[in-house]
Design an enzyme around this catalytic site. Sequence first.
Site, mmCIF file in Angstrom:
data_model
loop_
_atom_site.group_PDB
_atom_site.id
_atom_site.type_symbol
_atom_site.label_atom_id
_atom_site.label_comp_id
_atom_site.label_asym_id
_atom_site.label_seq_id
_atom_site.Cartn_x
_atom_site.Cartn_y
_atom_site.Cartn_z
ATOM 1 N N GLY A 3 0.808 -1.213 0.000
ATOM 2 C CA GLY A 3 0.000 0.000 0.000
ATOM 3 C C GLY A 3 0.839 1.259 0.000
ATOM 4 N N CYS A 4 1.040 1.804 1.183
ATOM 5 C CA CYS A 4 1.684 3.111 1.282
ATOM 6 C C CYS A 4 3.166 3.084 0.943
ATOM 7 C CB CYS A 4 1.454 3.691 2.679
ATOM 8 S SG CYS A 4 -0.299 4.033 2.999
#
Length: 213
Positions: A151-152
């Site tokens: 994700g991030c």
Amino acid sequence: MAANAALEDNYAVAFGGKAGFGRFPALVLIDFVEAYFAPDSPLYAGVEDALTSALRVREAARAAGVPVILTNVTYHPGGIDGGRFFEKVPALEAFIAGNPMGAWPKGLEPQADEIVLTKQYPSAFFGTSLAATLTARGIDQVILGGLSTSGCVRATCVDAMSHGFRTAVVADACGDRHPEPHKANLFDMNAKYADVVSEEAIITYLSELETIR
């Protein structure tokens, strides 16, 4: 090449280059917050080993005089500044301002000379001053660790490269809620956007910075 060829051989046809290390790095540790360590959190990922590695990398960075940036996620009550991301992922309610799930885990409390960058979207660059801050300080190398890999970390990795920074992702200092997305995204980042390296390799690089400079 045949689609069923060995993965490494298949990718080697098109990818496999190295970004290499720069001379003036910064360490960006992404979203190491309690939501990923508390068993009763919907975002719990059991990523204690990644934090332990990140703390060692941070110690090495600080010893080398390398800037350290910590990111977190904070939303206005009701998530009105979270847009479609907040709509898509209900678990992001854990990051509404004041929720203890947004707190720093033990050992990662920000130091006085470290920047804390608060974001609302996956990339640490999107809608923030990170690129300008790094550029103003003459940074040419971004070292990434954090949560979650798929994700991030990945979003920040792509944007770091897109902003012109050499990018290294420390595999040991990243974690995800399942090993398969973790491995797949490390593989893909290494193929296209960054050099994925071990904790040992990045600490060696940091310890040799004076020689490099």
